[in-house]
Design a protein around this motif. Structure first.
Motif, PDB file in Angstrom:
ATOM      1  N   ILE A  93       0.836  -1.198   0.000  1.00 59.30           N
ATOM      2  CA  ILE A  93       0.000   0.000   0.000  1.00 59.30           C
ATOM      3  C   ILE A  93       0.868   1.245   0.000  1.00 59.30           C
ATOM      4  O   ILE A  93       1.454   1.599   1.017  1.00 59.30           O
ATOM      5  N   THR A  94       0.949   1.901  -1.132  1.00 60.54           N
ATOM      6  CA  THR A  94       1.681   3.168  -1.178  1.00 60.54           C
ATOM      7  C   THR A  94       0.670   4.291  -1.326  1.00 60.54           C
ATOM      8  O   THR A  94      -0.474   4.051  -1.687  1.00 60.54           O
ATOM      9  N   THR A  95       1.110   5.491  -1.022  1.00 57.00           N
ATOM     10  CA  THR A  95       0.283   6.637  -1.372  1.00 57.00           C
ATOM     11  C   THR A  95       0.915   7.245  -2.613  1.00 57.00           C
ATOM     12  O   THR A  95       2.067   7.671  -2.581  1.00 57.00           O
ATOM     13  N   THR A  96       0.158   7.235  -3.692  1.00 56.11           N
ATOM     14  CA  THR A  96       0.726   7.757  -4.930  1.00 56.11           C
ATOM     15  C   THR A  96       0.365   9.233  -5.057  1.00 56.11           C
ATOM     16  O   THR A  96      -0.782   9.612  -4.933  1.00 56.11           O
ATOM     17  N   CYS A  97       1.377  10.055  -5.266  1.00 51.54           N
ATOM     18  CA  CYS A  97       1.136  11.495  -5.333  1.00 51.54           C
ATOM     19  C   CYS A  97       1.539  12.060  -6.683  1.00 51.54           C
ATOM     20  O   CYS A  97       1.971  13.209  -6.791  1.00 51.54           O
ATOM     21  N   GLY A  98       1.430  11.250  -7.712  1.00 47.46           N
ATOM     22  CA  GLY A  98       1.763  11.726  -9.045  1.00 47.46           C
ATOM     23  C   GLY A  98       1.418  10.651 -10.048  1.00 47.46           C
ATOM     24  O   GLY A  98       0.896   9.586  -9.697  1.00 47.46           O
ATOM     25  N   GLN A  99       1.723  10.910 -11.306  1.00 49.94           N
ATOM     26  CA  GLN A  99       1.370   9.991 -12.385  1.00 49.94           C
ATOM     27  C   GLN A  99       2.135   8.666 -12.248  1.00 49.94           C
ATOM     28  O   GLN A  99       3.325   8.647 -12.000  1.00 49.94           O
ATOM     29  N   GLN A 100       1.419   7.565 -12.440  1.00 47.84           N
ATOM     30  CA  GLN A 100       2.032   6.232 -12.403  1.00 47.84           C
ATOM     31  C   GLN A 100       2.884   6.004 -13.656  1.00 47.84           C
ATOM     32  O   GLN A 100       2.742   6.695 -14.654  1.00 47.84           O
ATOM     33  N   LYS A 101       3.736   5.005 -13.574  1.00 51.46           N
ATOM     34  CA  LYS A 101       4.481   4.592 -14.760  1.00 51.46           C
ATOM     35  C   LYS A 101       3.631   3.560 -15.476  1.00 51.46           C
ATOM     36  O   LYS A 101       3.393   2.475 -14.968  1.00 51.46           O
ATOM     37  N   ASN A 141       5.660   9.345  -7.269  1.00 52.85           N
ATOM     38  CA  ASN A 141       5.018   8.053  -7.477  1.00 52.85           C
ATOM     39  C   ASN A 141       6.058   7.099  -8.059  1.00 52.85           C
ATOM     40  O   ASN A 141       5.987   6.708  -9.209  1.00 52.85           O
ATOM     41  N   THR A 148       3.662   3.454   3.325  1.00 54.77           N
ATOM     42  CA  THR A 148       3.070   4.243   2.248  1.00 54.77           C
ATOM     43  C   THR A 148       4.114   5.075   1.512  1.00 54.77           C
ATOM     44  O   THR A 148       3.872   5.546   0.416  1.00 54.77           O
ATOM     45  N   ARG A 149       5.271   5.280   2.174  1.00 57.06           N
ATOM     46  CA  ARG A 149       6.302   6.100   1.549  1.00 57.06           C
ATOM     47  C   ARG A 149       7.502   5.295   1.052  1.00 57.06           C
ATOM     48  O   ARG A 149       8.142   5.686   0.103  1.00 57.06           O
ATOM     49  N   ASN A 163       5.565   2.045  -6.232  1.00 53.77           N
ATOM     50  CA  ASN A 163       4.239   1.719  -6.760  1.00 53.77           C
ATOM     51  C   ASN A 163       4.406   0.741  -7.927  1.00 53.77           C
ATOM     52  O   ASN A 163       4.241   1.101  -9.073  1.00 53.77           O
TER      53      ASN A 163
END
Lengths: 177, 541, 330
Positions: C62-70, C82, C284-285, C289
């Motif tokens: 479980i991560t917190t994604t704070c931008g566009q995924q790859k 992310n 989460t950090r 991801n």
């Protein structure tokens, strides 16, 4: 419309009125509501700030109070879904009356008449507020119904599709009463 | 009482509890006011799922008919979970209460209730953890921030853990990444251990376990819905599509949230999927058993999530497909992206997804073998494999609502935007602190989207609606597009209440409208049956 | 009330050390025993905490994604907000640990009515947090001149940088001013902001006041009430070489300072201050991801009761057949 002495007090009235409205929330939220100025980070506080200004401006300028329906709607709409009773939700208009009275001294018959006229206009706003409040509440009940229908958009057409054993009949406490 | 000399002021008359006396948050206090909580789980559904302590009770009642050893059960459950989840243990230990999260929660912003500050929501559990699981708390109790687990505390848990939509906005701003969603999930798990759950989660879960979908639609009903949609699509486009159900040997298994084939406006996006897949000649099948991608188990417990999710890989295996595509749904994708492979994998019987049209290999789904339809469609558009006429969507001025889970649990931000910009001409972003990873929740996620809870949802949804109002007023936006089934079910009401004049639609509804299909008849209407731009008069002839 | 308790706890600590060394003659106790015990508790406690965290499994990714995924090649991803690779995670953690990236997100400049530029209060939280933590680190490192002989080179460099402005004799260290300023801000912020006062516990006020007291006694010793530094260094070197000596002539102020530090060290692992170590383990950090690229293993992946296709087909066989859906068993 209104005497010069009161016009000078406009900012004070506005400030006191906002404080009174914000005081209806938990003290732990009040600073956030007052100080976070971003329109999107604090929509409740922003609405209070914007719409109260609109209302006081129109009242003092002698503008048509029917134009205030939108401002009033925005304020009351928020309060109609928060933890307020109908009287608590609309109290703020009566508080405005008192704040104005506290800020002015009636010295002449003319002052008195002006004051009476202003208060009458606030009374009209209050009546409007009751209408808006009940319209909001009515709308909430309409929405409940509408959502249930939309959810079963297709089911409406074909009712034997649903598994009967565990139907989503809800588990309303009112079944018991 | 004797008559007082002075008349009471209006405040005194209407507001006995107007400004609640300032109390320490450690004194638990909850009032279950109509419209702000969810009804308890239906005993029938609990029984079907084999859940413990089945009984009739309601939150408004004083006696919740808890088992006599409820406290022991919960504390044991907490101990077990602290040993099983590093996240929980760390999140319990390291919060410094800096307050960065405090005003990031849509429920706090919309209600002003201080216990809706994420930090405090977590403290509701953390205080019990401190009391029973830390040395300082055991000795010093309240001085060390510890709190005895009592029935009022339990009721407070119920109230506030079902006032969190697990949207994870707070975790974006937390300097330690503390994720309130995970705390809420554990909190709800603990409540479920003593038979406290809500019906809007438990009954869909029971339905899903039995029939394969939340609505409880049986196999023939599912087939009928798909056929019905094919007929609708034929009426609009003149093209007969032939979607199959439970067909072995197809290349792709396509899984959607059940609302897609039953709800309004989800259904129009479903038509969009059918049109798109037909147009590119995709060899795909639905499954009447895996007829639900959504997973209300996520809102119940990790165990329930796994139970409901199992059927997706099982069906992919049984039908012998190569890979899986998933439709538009928020929490469904949280499960698929972050949990499915771990829980029910490995998917070694599948192949790495490869678009049959463009040849693109989706390396980002190398292990899970399941791709988001927005990834699939964006790739098609990029390779110019679709003929699109964005003018057909000219009646709409559009903004995009990032659904919480695709945004903050995946990072699926650009794919839908890329698609939107290709299928419509009028696209406007909402203010930047309300979109992408900072997006505001609809206020109804995580199983809170019931009608009995509508008031609370309208509060929680206000920050989102407020941002929509901004683009509505400034750019004339009249359509809010989203990629989440819960959004599509609950945003229409939110818009009606806060921003009348804005309707809600799905991404693939617009794709379907814009898609020029080979051999289609001249379209007069969009998928909703409203005339396309320029065709308004023709309809009335 | 909570503030009062915290203030009381710090005052008692000060008084205890004062009385103990000024009139009680307990120099050995305050100069050797307490610091040694505190260091032991600190090290043992931190290791214990970290081991407990590290030993609890990470069941899900479980991560917190704070931008566009790859995802697709042509879509630009956010490798730091992310991350999908280990390198990205290291970058993200570095930004988090050194610059408080997430707190910074809070901060936004805004144009208020009339085009005036306003900063949200959250900006000050980020700034004060950053200033406090960096100053604290620099001050701790500067103190190595008391712990090691010869004084390490980096201490000299740090001192020169820290005293860059060459104000006063002895040279004024910027970090001393900054840490007191930042701490005061962080403390008053808790008192003044209602929502923060509401959430704050004794364990929030106490460490703040304790560190303020440590910094204040340190500043007093350096600039106002001089202490025999040679003796202090003798004591510290003795401590670190495990052959303690208690030199005469060290002022009680020093012992107060040392005792407060001992309290901080002992308190540290049992308190929220362990966030210093915990942040590195926050799932989460510190996860990338990549949960769809690479299978994450749950060590306790417990079996659950599922509904199988066969059971489903058995229950609905007639309906399935009637609808013309293929069956496994006719």
């Amino acid at each position: 419309m209104i005497g010069d002495s009161l016009l000078k007090k406009k900012e004070t009235v506005l400030d006191k009125w906002r404080k009174a409205i914000i005081a209806s929330y938990s003290p732990d939220a009040s600073l956030f509501l007052r100080n976070q100025k971003n329109q999107f980070a604090n929509p409740v506080g922003f609405t209070i700030e914007k719409e109260t200004a609109e209302i006081v401006q129109t009242l003092f300028d002698g503008g048509d109070i029917e134009t205030l329906a939108i401002s009033l709607d925005r304020l009351i709409r928020i309060r109609s879904v928060q933890d307020f009773t109908p009287s608590q939700a609309t109290l703020f208009l009566f508080q405005l009356k008192r704040i104005i009275r506290e800020e002015t001294t009636v010295e002449s018959a003319e002052d008195y008449q002006k004051m009476a006229a202003l208060e009458e206009r606030i009374d009209s706003l209050a009546l409007l507020a009751f209408d808006i409040y009940s319209r909001c509440r009515e709308q909430i009940y309409d929405l409940r119904l509408k959502e249930i229908k939309a959810r079963a958009f297709r089911i409406m057409k074909d009712s034997d599709l649903i598994s009967l054993d565990i139907k989503q009949e809800g588990n309303s406490p009112h079944e018991n009463t | 009482m004797t008559m007082s000399k002075k008349h009471p002021k209006p405040e005194e008359l209407v507001a006995i509890d107007y400004q609640p006396r300032r109390r320490d948050w450690m004194d638990p206090h909850v009032e279950f006011r109509k419209g702000t909580f969810n009804y308890s789980a239906n005993p029938k559904s609990m029984e079907y799922l084999g859940l413990p302590f089945v009984r009739k009770w309601q939150p408004t009642e004083d006696d919740w008919k808890l088992p006599p050893n409820w406290k022991e059960i919960i504390l044991n459950g907490l101990r077990e979970r602290i040993d099983r989840f590093r996240s929980l243990r760390i999140f319990m230990d390291i919060c410094v209460r800096c307050g960065a999260c405090a005003d990031k929660c849509h429920f706090y912003i919309g209600s002003g209730d201080p216990k809706n500050m994420p930090v405090l929501r977590a403290e509701l559990l953390r205080s019990v953890y401190r009391k029973d699981f830390t040395t300082a708390g055991k000795i010093l109790g309240k001085l060390a921030g510890g709190r005895e687990l009592t029935i009022p505390v339990l009721k407070e848990w119920f109230y506030y853990f079902y006032q969190c939509t697990e949207c994870r906005r707070c975790s974006v701003f937390c300097p330690y990444g503390i994720d309130t969603a995970e705390i809420t999930i554990i909190g709800r798990e603990l409540l479920n251990l003593v038979g406290i759950g809500i019906d809007w989660i438990t009954t869909p879960a029971a339905n899903c376990f039995r029939t394969g979908n939340h609505l409880g639609i049986q196999p023939h009903g599912f087939k009928d819905s798909v056929d019905f949609a094919a007929d609708d699509l034929e009426d609009i486009t003149g093209i007969k599509v032939n979607p199959s159900v439970n067909r072995k040997g197809a290349e792709v298994l396509f899984v959607v949230p059940s609302a897609d084939y039953f709800g309004d406006p989800h259904y129009f996006g479903f038509l969009g999927y059918l049109a798109l897949f037909h147009e590119i000649g995709l060899d795909y099948t639905f499954s009447a058993f895996a007829s639900e991608g959504g997973n209300f188990g996520l809102f119940h417990s990790h165990e329930m999530m796994k139970r409901l999710n199992a059927k997706i890989y099982a069906e992919a295996k049984r039908l012998g497909v190569k890979y899986i595509i998933g439709g538009e749904c928020g929490h469904m994708w949280r499960v698929l992206h972050q949990y499915m492979d771990t829980m029910n994998g490995p998917a070694d019987f599948l192949e790495v997804p490869k678009s049959p049209v463009t040849g693109t290999v989706f390396e980002n789904a190398r292990s899970t073998k399941m791709i988001h339809i927005a990834e699939f469609t964006a790739d098609l558009i990029k390779h110019r494999k679709l003929k699109l006429d964005p003018h057909r969507n000219d009646n709409h001025r559009i903004t995009f609502h990032d659904s919480c889970n695709p945004a903050r649990a995946m990072g699926l931000l650009e794919e839908p935007r890329y698609i939107l910009k290709n299928v419509c001409n009028h696209f406007y972003e909402m203010p930047e602190n309300t979109i992408r990873e900072q997006t505001f929740c609809c206020g109804s996620g995580s199983g809170l989207g019931t009608d009995e809870n509508l008031e609370m949802r309208l509060r929680g949804g206000f920050p989102r609606a407020n941002a929509v109002r901004y683009v509505h007023e400034n750019h004339g936006v009249n359509l809010l597009v989203c990629i989440c089934a819960i959004d599509k079910a609950t945003l229409p009401g939110l818009m009606d209440f806060w921003v009348p004049g804005v309707s809600v639609g799905g991404l693939h509804e617009l794709v379907g409208n814009a898609l020029v299909m080979k051999g289609e008849k001249e379209r007069d209407n969009d998928f909703r049956g409203t005339p396309l731009p320029g065709k308004e008069e023709k309809v009335h002839v | 009330m909570k503030i009062l308790y915290s203030l009381l706890a710090v005052s008692i600590s000060i008084a205890f050390a004062w009385v103990g060394t000024a009139s009680g003659g307990l120099h050995y106790l305050f100069g050797v025993v307490f610091p040694a015990v505190a260091v032991f508790l600190f090290l043992f406690g931190i290791v214990y905490r970290v081991v407990r965290w590290a030993r609890s499994p990470v069941p899900f990714h479980i991560t917190t994604t704070c931008g566009q995924q790859k995802s697709l090649d042509w879509i630009k991803s956010s490798p730091l907000d992310n991350p999908s690779s280990t390198l990205g995670v290291i970058g993200r953690m570095a930004l988090e640990v050194f610059f408080f990236r997430s707190l910074f997100r809070n901060t936004k400049m805004e144009l208020k009515n009339g085009g005036k530029l306003v900063y949200g209060s959250a900006k000050y939280l980020w700034l004060a947090g950053l200033v406090f933590h960096w100053s604290f680190l620099i001050i701790v490192l500067r103190h190595f001149r008391f712990f090691l002989e010869p004084t390490p080179v980096f201490v000299g460099v740090l001192q020169n940088l820290d005293g860059f402005f060459q104000v006063g004799v002895p040279v004024l260290f910027m970090s001393d001013i900054l840490i007191l300023g930042a701490l005061s801000f962080l403390f008053f912020r808790r008192i003044v902001t209602p929502q923060l006062r509401y959430i704050s516990l004794i364990s929030d006020y106490f460490p703040l006041l304790l560190i303020i007291a440590i910094a204040a006694t340190g500043v007093l010793m350096r600039y106002f009430l001089k202490t025999d530094l040679v003796a202090v260094k003798q004591l510290m070197l003795g401590l670190f070489s495990v052959s303690p000596i208690v030199p005469e002539a060290i002022s009680p102020l020093f012992y107060i300072h040392l005792f407060l530090v001992s309290v901080l060290l002992a308190y540290f692992p049992a308190s929220k201050l362990v966030h210093m170590a915990g942040i590195f383990l926050s799932p989460t950090r510190n996860l990338s991801n990549n949960s769809r690229m690479k299978r994450h293993i749950n060590p306790w992946n417990a079996p659950v009761k599922v509904h199988t296709y066969e059971e489903w087909e058995d229950e609905f066989r007639e309906l399935i057949k009637g609808a013309g859906i293929p069956l496994e068993k006719e």
